[in-house]
Design a protein around this motif. Structure first.
Motif, mmCIF file in Angstrom:
data_model
loop_
_atom_site.group_PDB
_atom_site.id
_atom_site.type_symbol
_atom_site.label_atom_id
_atom_site.label_comp_id
_atom_site.label_asym_id
_atom_site.label_seq_id
_atom_site.Cartn_x
_atom_site.Cartn_y
_atom_site.Cartn_z
ATOM 1 N N LEU A 64 -50.221 34.979 -60.867
ATOM 2 C CA LEU A 64 -50.507 35.139 -59.444
ATOM 3 C C LEU A 64 -51.231 33.913 -58.885
ATOM 4 C CD1 LEU A 64 -51.573 38.889 -59.339
ATOM 5 C CD2 LEU A 64 -49.644 37.873 -58.121
ATOM 6 N N ALA A 65 -52.094 33.329 -59.695
ATOM 7 C CA ALA A 65 -52.792 32.116 -59.243
ATOM 8 C C ALA A 65 -51.783 31.000 -58.980
ATOM 9 C CB ALA A 65 -53.815 31.682 -60.285
ATOM 10 N N GLN A 66 -50.793 30.900 -59.871
ATOM 11 C CA GLN A 66 -49.764 29.870 -59.682
ATOM 12 C C GLN A 66 -48.833 30.210 -58.513
ATOM 13 O OE1 GLN A 66 -47.673 28.903 -63.331
ATOM 14 N NE2 GLN A 66 -49.528 29.080 -64.558
ATOM 15 N N ALA A 67 -48.696 31.495 -58.234
ATOM 16 C CA ALA A 67 -47.772 31.928 -57.179
ATOM 17 C C ALA A 67 -48.460 32.146 -55.839
ATOM 18 C CB ALA A 67 -47.077 33.223 -57.605
ATOM 19 N N GLU A 68 -49.704 31.698 -55.715
ATOM 20 C CA GLU A 68 -50.420 31.906 -54.461
ATOM 21 C C GLU A 68 -49.610 31.319 -53.297
ATOM 22 O OE1 GLU A 68 -54.769 31.074 -52.358
ATOM 23 O OE2 GLU A 68 -54.329 30.301 -54.365
ATOM 24 N N PRO A 69 -49.339 32.128 -52.284
ATOM 25 C CA PRO A 69 -48.498 31.647 -51.171
ATOM 26 C C PRO A 69 -49.188 30.534 -50.392
ATOM 27 C CG PRO A 69 -49.442 33.793 -50.656
ATOM 28 C CD PRO A 69 -49.737 33.535 -52.106
ATOM 29 N N ARG A 70 -48.437 29.489 -50.100
ATOM 30 C CA ARG A 70 -48.942 28.369 -49.315
ATOM 31 C C ARG A 70 -47.970 28.122 -48.155
ATOM 32 N NH1 ARG A 70 -50.209 27.184 -54.628
ATOM 33 N NH2 ARG A 70 -52.365 26.536 -55.027
ATOM 34 N N LEU A 71 -48.294 28.618 -47.023
ATOM 35 C CA LEU A 71 -47.463 28.452 -45.829
ATOM 36 C C LEU A 71 -48.186 27.539 -44.846
ATOM 37 C CD1 LEU A 71 -46.279 32.133 -45.402
ATOM 38 C CD2 LEU A 71 -44.897 30.190 -46.147
ATOM 39 N N PHE A 72 -47.421 26.696 -44.167
ATOM 40 C CA PHE A 72 -47.998 25.700 -43.273
ATOM 41 C C PHE A 72 -47.244 25.677 -41.954
ATOM 42 C CE2 PHE A 72 -48.730 24.403 -47.600
ATOM 43 C CZ PHE A 72 -50.036 23.914 -47.603
ATOM 44 N N THR A 73 -47.940 25.235 -40.929
ATOM 45 C CA THR A 73 -47.289 24.919 -39.653
ATOM 46 C C THR A 73 -47.469 23.430 -39.398
ATOM 47 O OG1 THR A 73 -49.332 25.408 -38.434
ATOM 48 C CG2 THR A 73 -47.722 27.195 -38.668
ATOM 49 N N THR A 74 -46.613 22.882 -38.568
ATOM 50 C CA THR A 74 -46.688 21.448 -38.275
ATOM 51 C C THR A 74 -47.778 21.175 -37.251
ATOM 52 O OG1 THR A 74 -45.032 21.628 -36.523
ATOM 53 C CG2 THR A 74 -44.248 21.131 -38.762
ATOM 54 N N ASP A 75 -48.374 19.986 -37.331
ATOM 55 C CA ASP A 75 -49.392 19.572 -36.372
ATOM 56 C C ASP A 75 -49.249 18.067 -36.164
ATOM 57 O OD1 ASP A 75 -51.566 19.382 -34.706
ATOM 58 O OD2 ASP A 75 -53.028 19.381 -36.332
ATOM 59 N N VAL A 76 -48.359 17.687 -35.277
ATOM 60 C CA VAL A 76 -48.079 16.267 -35.030
ATOM 61 C C VAL A 76 -48.442 15.938 -33.591
ATOM 62 C CG1 VAL A 76 -46.344 14.445 -35.055
ATOM 63 C CG2 VAL A 76 -46.189 16.321 -36.703
ATOM 64 N N SER A 77 -49.445 15.131 -33.419
ATOM 65 C CA SER A 77 -49.840 14.721 -32.067
ATOM 66 C C SER A 77 -48.967 13.552 -31.613
ATOM 67 C CB SER A 77 -51.314 14.307 -32.051
ATOM 68 O OG SER A 77 -51.535 13.227 -32.928
ATOM 69 N N ASP A 78 -48.902 13.351 -30.304
ATOM 70 C CA ASP A 78 -48.049 12.290 -29.755
ATOM 71 C C ASP A 78 -48.513 10.899 -30.156
ATOM 72 O OD1 ASP A 78 -46.469 14.160 -28.581
ATOM 73 O OD2 ASP A 78 -47.509 14.099 -26.650
ATOM 74 N N ASP A 79 -49.825 10.743 -30.420
ATOM 75 C CA ASP A 79 -50.353 9.422 -30.737
ATOM 76 C C ASP A 79 -50.546 9.207 -32.238
ATOM 77 O OD1 ASP A 79 -52.359 11.211 -31.058
ATOM 78 O OD2 ASP A 79 -53.907 10.040 -30.016
ATOM 79 N N ALA A 80 -49.898 10.038 -33.043
ATOM 80 C CA ALA A 80 -50.058 9.892 -34.490
ATOM 81 C C ALA A 80 -49.482 8.564 -34.961
ATOM 82 C CB ALA A 80 -49.347 11.036 -35.211
ATOM 83 N N ALA A 81 -50.198 7.911 -35.846
ATOM 84 C CA ALA A 81 -49.755 6.626 -36.372
ATOM 85 C C ALA A 81 -48.830 6.831 -37.561
ATOM 86 C CB ALA A 81 -50.962 5.793 -36.782
ATOM 87 N N VAL A 82 -48.105 5.771 -37.873
ATOM 88 C CA VAL A 82 -47.240 5.768 -39.050
ATOM 89 C C VAL A 82 -47.927 4.928 -40.122
ATOM 90 C CG1 VAL A 82 -45.006 5.073 -39.991
ATOM 91 C CG2 VAL A 82 -45.156 6.050 -37.693
ATOM 92 N N GLY A 83 -47.899 5.390 -41.360
ATOM 93 C CA GLY A 83 -48.509 4.631 -42.437
ATOM 94 C C GLY A 83 -47.470 3.860 -43.223
ATOM 95 N N ILE A 84 -47.748 2.586 -43.484
ATOM 96 C CA ILE A 84 -46.884 1.759 -44.318
ATOM 97 C C ILE A 84 -47.676 1.375 -45.560
ATOM 98 C CG2 ILE A 84 -45.465 -0.314 -44.483
ATOM 99 C CD1 ILE A 84 -44.491 1.618 -42.372
ATOM 100 N N GLN A 85 -47.195 1.791 -46.710
ATOM 101 C CA GLN A 85 -47.879 1.465 -47.952
ATOM 102 C C GLN A 85 -47.300 0.185 -48.538
ATOM 103 O OE1 GLN A 85 -48.426 4.668 -50.736
ATOM 104 N NE2 GLN A 85 -48.454 3.289 -52.497
#
Length: 266
Positions: free
Chosen positions: A188-209
């Motif tokens: 059950l610990a390994q199967a713990e549900p992980r659900l997410f919603t998106t959160d992208v602001s208009d001014d979000a930067a892009v990362g280049i590694q």
């Protein structure tokens, strides 16, 4: 993004929230039940619980014996005198009932089964104040004076072999249940549900590694070596069509990534 696309993203986010509201209570309830069962099984199979249970088997078996207290008192005094005469025991030990209980399993092994059962009964009733033990001061608990789980089990087997074997089998079953409960809890610990919603602001930067040790400059944009550089939308627009950038992304020198937290757990 088009209105249609954003609506799909919003629909996904709402569905993720709804799923979380449905699945998380079920998950928490299941985990709590399994954890409670695991803890109960662990408590019922720990060493002190086993000693206490074997002691209870002994006490109940003694209660079922048809033997007079006077007979037990005589047997106990004979036993103490015989052991004391053959061993160098201090006066303190000779007067200590807990000492006679703790050593009984090993000191009495040459006395034969009938005598050992009678002597064990004498010890039990001495802890209950029902046998005249003379100057020997006995504790009010047999379990507290037993030196080990092995002693408790062997003495229970001596006086009540069938009940002892039945309890052993129960312990084996409980041990199996405990293992299953623990494995299920781990699952059950390994199967713990992980659900997410998106959160992208208009001014979000892009990362280049930049995976090189040294700085790389492309289309007037400096990308520090061995780290991630955030670039604006305008800078990224210049980079992504530049032949040098395209080549360096293909050979793995540069990689698009993100330093922003773009997903939120629900």
């Amino acid at each position: 993004m088009t209105t249609s696309t954003m609506k799909k993203v919003e629909a996904f986010n709402e569905a993720a929230k709804a799923a979380a509201e449905t699945i998380r209570p079920l998950y928490e309830s299941a985990r709590a039940d399994v954890e409670a069962e695991r803890d109960t099984l662990a408590a019922s199979t720990d060493m002190q619980t086993k000693i206490d249970t074997y002691t209870q088997i002994i006490v109940e078996a003694v209660e079922a014996l048809d033997v007079r207290e006077e007979t037990l008192s005589t047997a106990l005094n004979q036993y103490v005198a015989a052991i004391a005469s053959g061993r160098q025991l201090s006066a303190t030990n000779q007067r200590n009932g807990a000492f006679w209980i703790a050593t009984f399993n090993r000191y009495s092994r040459d006395w034969g089964q009938p005598a050992r059962i009678k002597l064990l009964a004498a010890l039990v009733r001495a802890t209950q104040g029902r046998v005249d033990a003379g100057v020997i001061d006995f504790p009010d608990s047999l379990a507290k004076s037993l030196e080990s789980l092995q002693d408790a089990e062997q003495l229970a087997e001596l006086i009540a072999p069938e009940k002892t074997e039945s309890y052993r089998k129960k312990l084996q079953r409980d041990a199996g249940k405990l293992l299953k409960a623990q494995r299920l809890l781990d699952a059950l610990a390994q199967a713990e549900p992980r659900l997410f919603t998106t959160d992208v602001s208009d001014d979000a930067a892009v990362g280049i590694q930049n995976n090189r040790a040294g700085q790389v400059s492309v289309a007037g944009v400096a990308l520090a070596g061995g780290t991630i550089t955030e670039v604006s939308a305008a800078e990224f627009d210049k980079l992504r069509n530049h032949p040098m950038y395209i080549a360096m992304t293909q050979d793995g020198t540069l990689r698009i990534t993100s330093t922003a937290q773009l997903a939120v757990a629900v």
